[in-house]
Design a protein around this motif. Structure first.
Motif, PDB file in Angstrom:
ATOM      1  N   ALA A 131       0.821  -1.219   0.000  1.00 13.26           N
ATOM      2  CA  ALA A 131       0.000   0.000   0.000  1.00 13.26           C
ATOM      3  C   ALA A 131       0.846   1.258   0.000  1.00 13.26           C
ATOM      4  O   ALA A 131       0.548   2.243  -0.705  1.00 13.26           O
ATOM      5  CB  ALA A 131      -0.945  -0.013   1.200  1.00 13.26           C
ATOM      6  N   GLY A 132       1.920   1.282   0.768  1.00  9.71           N
ATOM      7  CA  GLY A 132       2.788   2.463   0.799  1.00  9.71           C
ATOM      8  C   GLY A 132       3.469   2.699  -0.531  1.00  9.71           C
ATOM      9  O   GLY A 132       3.552   3.839  -1.016  1.00  9.71           O
ATOM     10  N   TYR A 133       3.982   1.619  -1.162  1.00  8.84           N
ATOM     11  CA  TYR A 133       4.612   1.766  -2.474  1.00  8.84           C
ATOM     12  C   TYR A 133       3.584   2.171  -3.537  1.00  8.84           C
ATOM     13  O   TYR A 133       3.884   2.964  -4.451  1.00  8.84           O
ATOM     14  CB  TYR A 133       5.289   0.441  -2.882  1.00  8.84           C
ATOM     15  CG  TYR A 133       6.545   0.136  -2.098  1.00  8.84           C
ATOM     16  CD1 TYR A 133       7.742   0.762  -2.398  1.00  8.84           C
ATOM     17  CD2 TYR A 133       6.516  -0.781  -1.071  1.00  8.84           C
ATOM     18  CE1 TYR A 133       8.881   0.490  -1.687  1.00  8.84           C
ATOM     19  CE2 TYR A 133       7.663  -1.064  -0.343  1.00  8.84           C
ATOM     20  CZ  TYR A 133       8.845  -0.417  -0.652  1.00  8.84           C
ATOM     21  OH  TYR A 133       9.975  -0.686   0.066  1.00  8.84           O
ATOM     22  N   GLN A 134       2.384   1.632  -3.416  1.00 10.30           N
ATOM     23  CA  GLN A 134       1.350   1.994  -4.378  1.00 10.30           C
ATOM     24  C   GLN A 134       0.993   3.462  -4.265  1.00 10.30           C
ATOM     25  O   GLN A 134       0.809   4.164  -5.275  1.00 10.30           O
ATOM     26  CB  GLN A 134       0.107   1.129  -4.139  1.00 10.30           C
ATOM     27  CG  GLN A 134      -1.006   1.342  -5.151  1.00 10.30           C
ATOM     28  CD  GLN A 134      -0.610   0.901  -6.552  1.00 10.30           C
ATOM     29  OE1 GLN A 134       0.020  -0.129  -6.719  1.00 10.30           O
ATOM     30  NE2 GLN A 134      -0.945   1.711  -7.558  1.00 10.30           N
ATOM     31  N   ASP A 149       1.464   6.365  -7.136  1.00  7.96           N
ATOM     32  CA  ASP A 149       0.366   7.212  -7.591  1.00  7.96           C
ATOM     33  C   ASP A 149       0.762   8.681  -7.522  1.00  7.96           C
ATOM     34  O   ASP A 149       0.401   9.474  -8.409  1.00  7.96           O
ATOM     35  CB  ASP A 149      -0.874   6.953  -6.733  1.00  7.96           C
ATOM     36  CG  ASP A 149      -1.425   5.538  -6.947  1.00  7.96           C
ATOM     37  OD1 ASP A 149      -1.101   4.936  -8.002  1.00  7.96           O
ATOM     38  OD2 ASP A 149      -2.149   5.033  -6.058  1.00  7.96           O
ATOM     39  N   ARG A 150       1.496   9.109  -6.472  1.00  8.53           N
ATOM     40  CA  ARG A 150       1.925  10.513  -6.370  1.00  8.53           C
ATOM     41  C   ARG A 150       2.867  10.863  -7.515  1.00  8.53           C
ATOM     42  O   ARG A 150       2.792  11.950  -8.086  1.00  8.53           O
ATOM     43  CB  ARG A 150       2.626  10.751  -5.035  1.00  8.53           C
ATOM     44  CG  ARG A 150       1.658  10.798  -3.840  1.00  8.53           C
ATOM     45  CD  ARG A 150       2.315  11.480  -2.644  1.00  8.53           C
ATOM     46  NE  ARG A 150       3.577  10.832  -2.291  1.00  8.53           N
ATOM     47  CZ  ARG A 150       3.709   9.891  -1.386  1.00  8.53           C
ATOM     48  NH1 ARG A 150       2.615   9.424  -0.744  1.00  8.53           N
ATOM     49  NH2 ARG A 150       4.872   9.381  -1.112  1.00  8.53           N
ATOM     50  N   ARG A 151       3.805   9.938  -7.873  1.00  3.29           N
ATOM     51  CA  ARG A 151       4.721  10.208  -8.978  1.00  3.29           C
ATOM     52  C   ARG A 151       3.950  10.306 -10.290  1.00  3.29           C
ATOM     53  O   ARG A 151       4.246  11.156 -11.143  1.00  3.29           O
ATOM     54  CB  ARG A 151       5.791   9.104  -9.082  1.00  3.29           C
ATOM     55  CG  ARG A 151       6.796   9.120  -7.928  1.00  3.29           C
ATOM     56  CD  ARG A 151       7.787   7.966  -8.083  1.00  3.29           C
ATOM     57  NE  ARG A 151       8.534   8.068  -9.340  1.00  3.29           N
ATOM     58  CZ  ARG A 151       9.659   8.788  -9.495  1.00  3.29           C
ATOM     59  NH1 ARG A 151      10.139   9.472  -8.477  1.00  3.29           N
ATOM     60  NH2 ARG A 151      10.267   8.823 -10.661  1.00  3.29           N
ATOM     61  N   ALA A 152       2.936   9.459 -10.453  1.00  2.00           N
ATOM     62  CA  ALA A 152       2.134   9.529 -11.678  1.00  2.00           C
ATOM     63  C   ALA A 152       1.333  10.827 -11.740  1.00  2.00           C
ATOM     64  O   ALA A 152       1.179  11.426 -12.820  1.00  2.00           O
ATOM     65  CB  ALA A 152       1.207   8.321 -11.758  1.00  2.00           C
ATOM     66  N   ALA A 153       0.820  11.307 -10.611  1.00  2.00           N
ATOM     67  CA  ALA A 153       0.071  12.570 -10.586  1.00  2.00           C
ATOM     68  C   ALA A 153       0.962  13.753 -10.881  1.00  2.00           C
ATOM     69  O   ALA A 153       0.529  14.761 -11.467  1.00  2.00           O
ATOM     70  CB  ALA A 153      -0.607  12.741  -9.226  1.00  2.00           C
ATOM     71  N   ALA A 154       2.255  13.657 -10.496  1.00  2.00           N
ATOM     72  CA  ALA A 154       3.204  14.746 -10.759  1.00  2.00           C
ATOM     73  C   ALA A 154       3.785  14.669 -12.167  1.00  2.00           C
ATOM     74  O   ALA A 154       4.634  15.495 -12.538  1.00  2.00           O
ATOM     75  CB  ALA A 154       4.330  14.710  -9.730  1.00  2.00           C
ATOM     76  N   GLY A 155       3.379  13.713 -12.957  1.00  2.00           N
ATOM     77  CA  GLY A 155       3.882  13.595 -14.319  1.00  2.00           C
ATOM     78  C   GLY A 155       5.199  12.866 -14.434  1.00  2.00           C
ATOM     79  O   GLY A 155       5.851  12.935 -15.480  1.00  2.00           O
ATOM     80  N   LEU A 156       5.595  12.162 -13.387  1.00  8.19           N
ATOM     81  CA  LEU A 156       6.858  11.388 -13.402  1.00  8.19           C
ATOM     82  C   LEU A 156       6.562   9.911 -13.629  1.00  8.19           C
ATOM     83  O   LEU A 156       5.438   9.461 -13.435  1.00  8.19           O
ATOM     84  CB  LEU A 156       7.592  11.568 -12.059  1.00  8.19           C
ATOM     85  CG  LEU A 156       8.005  12.998 -11.705  1.00  8.19           C
ATOM     86  CD1 LEU A 156       8.601  13.050 -10.304  1.00  8.19           C
ATOM     87  CD2 LEU A 156       9.002  13.546 -12.735  1.00  8.19           C
TER      88      LEU A 156
END
Length: 353
Positions: free
Chosen positions: A24-27, A31-38
């Motif tokens: 869950a923590g890695y997921q 998700d935060r990296r995907a939201a930031a465009g990374l």
């Protein structure tokens, strides 16, 4: 109406691992990296990863080098001794071949001198005595008995030793070869060699540590015993004898491998250790061609050789003999040495090669 149950409902844990492999923590971090465009995962081609891989490989190389045993003074001395021993063995083999060639020339000159001496021709008597003294090669029918250690001996380093032998269980001992060789003599063998080393009346089968030596020459396994004589007769007499039963016990109890095969044409070499050490001219008889000139006569001297326990004396035939006396240069052997020579019968023929 109830809802239909999923087929994998009883495998919730496995289903969760397959559908959501990330913790869950890695997921959440992905998700935060995907939201930031990374990218959802960091790249493994970063400089830090490469540096860490190089450092790890270097540490492994240093550790392997540190664990390698360093050469000591004893190891250097041992290596030098092994090199010297191999060089001396090679030199000894070359000298033996040269001695054999020169010995053949000496025999030819002796035969020529006997023919030109004007006295009785003793060539046949000399050849017969050389056969009895194991000084010349022989060729004829016979049997070969191959002995080898048990197949599992090399892998079992903690194997015990056999009583009264000092050798590890499953290894062929020098006493085994002594008993078997004496058994072949008793079965009618006329000439015997072990790994190409001819056994004469002064031959010695000894051991040094776990090695077997014949006349101070080490033997390597497998041990091939070549015996000239009647193949069928030797096999029939050897198998029920004490030596044959002893060999069967070695095979059954210690798994020592043995194979006996008959052949119509076998060759045993001459004993390279046989040397002519004492020779004296025969006294001239009345009516010789010139006063003081030595001539060869019959019945004036005898040819003798030293015999060991288990061997047979080689007395010359009555009425004819040579004026020379030969014995092995390695001297007499100890009381524990067995497997000595025996006079050859007409079955074996002298090998001219």
């Amino acid at each position: 109406m109830t809802a239909q149950r999923r087929p994998d409902e009883s495998m919730t844990l496995l289903t969760t691992m397959m559908e959501r492999p990330l913790d869950a923590g890695y997921q959440e971090a992905a998700d935060r990296r995907a939201a930031a465009g990374l990218p959802r995962a960091t790249s493994t081609r970063t400089v830090l990863v490469v540096v860490l891989a190089i450092l790890t490989g270097f540490l492994f190389a240093v550790a392997a080098q540190s664990l390698r045993p360093k050469p000591t003074a004893a190891a250097a001395v041992k290596k030098e001794l092994v090199t010297r021993i191999e060089a001396l063995q090679k030199h000894g083999t070359e000298q033996e071949a040269r001695v054999a060639a020169l010995g053949k020339q000496v025999q030819d000159f002796e035969a020529l001198s006997l023919q030109q001496s004007g006295g009785p021709d003793l060539t046949a008597t000399i050849k017969d005595l050389e056969v009895q003294a194991a000084a010349v090669p022989l060729k004829g029918p016979g049997v070969t008995l191959t002995l080898d250690d048990a197949a599992s001996t090399g892998a079992d380093g903690n194997a015990g030793t056999r009583p009264s032998s000092g050798f590890q269980e499953g290894r062929v001992a020098s006493g085994d070869l002594q008993i078997i060789v004496n058994g072949l003599w008793g079965a009618g063998a006329e000439a015997i060699s072990i790994n190409g080393h001819r056994l004469s009346s002064t031959a010695a089968i000894r051991f040094a540590g776990q090695a077997i030596i014949v006349d101070f020459r080490p033997l390597s396994r497998p041990y091939v015993i070549t015996a000239l004589g009647d193949p069928q007769g030797m096999q029939q007499l050897f198998e029920p004898s004490f030596a044959g039963l002893y060999l069967s016990q070695l095979t059954d109890q210690y798994k020592i491998r043995s194979v006996m095969a008959a052949s119509d044409s076998l060759t045993v070499p001459g004993d390279s250790a046989a040397r002519l050490e004492v020779a004296e001219p025969l006294r001239p008889t009345v009516g010789s061609t010139a006063p003081g000139t030595p001539s060869l006569q019959t019945g004036t001297s005898t040819s003798r050789r030293s015999s060991q326990s288990g061997g047979s004396p080689s007395d010359s035939p009555s009425g004819a003999s040579t004026s020379s006396r030969a014995r092995s240069s390695n001297g007499t052997s100890s009381s524990t040495d067995q497997g000595t020579g025996s006079p050859a019968s007409p079955t074996s023929q002298e090998n001219p090669s």
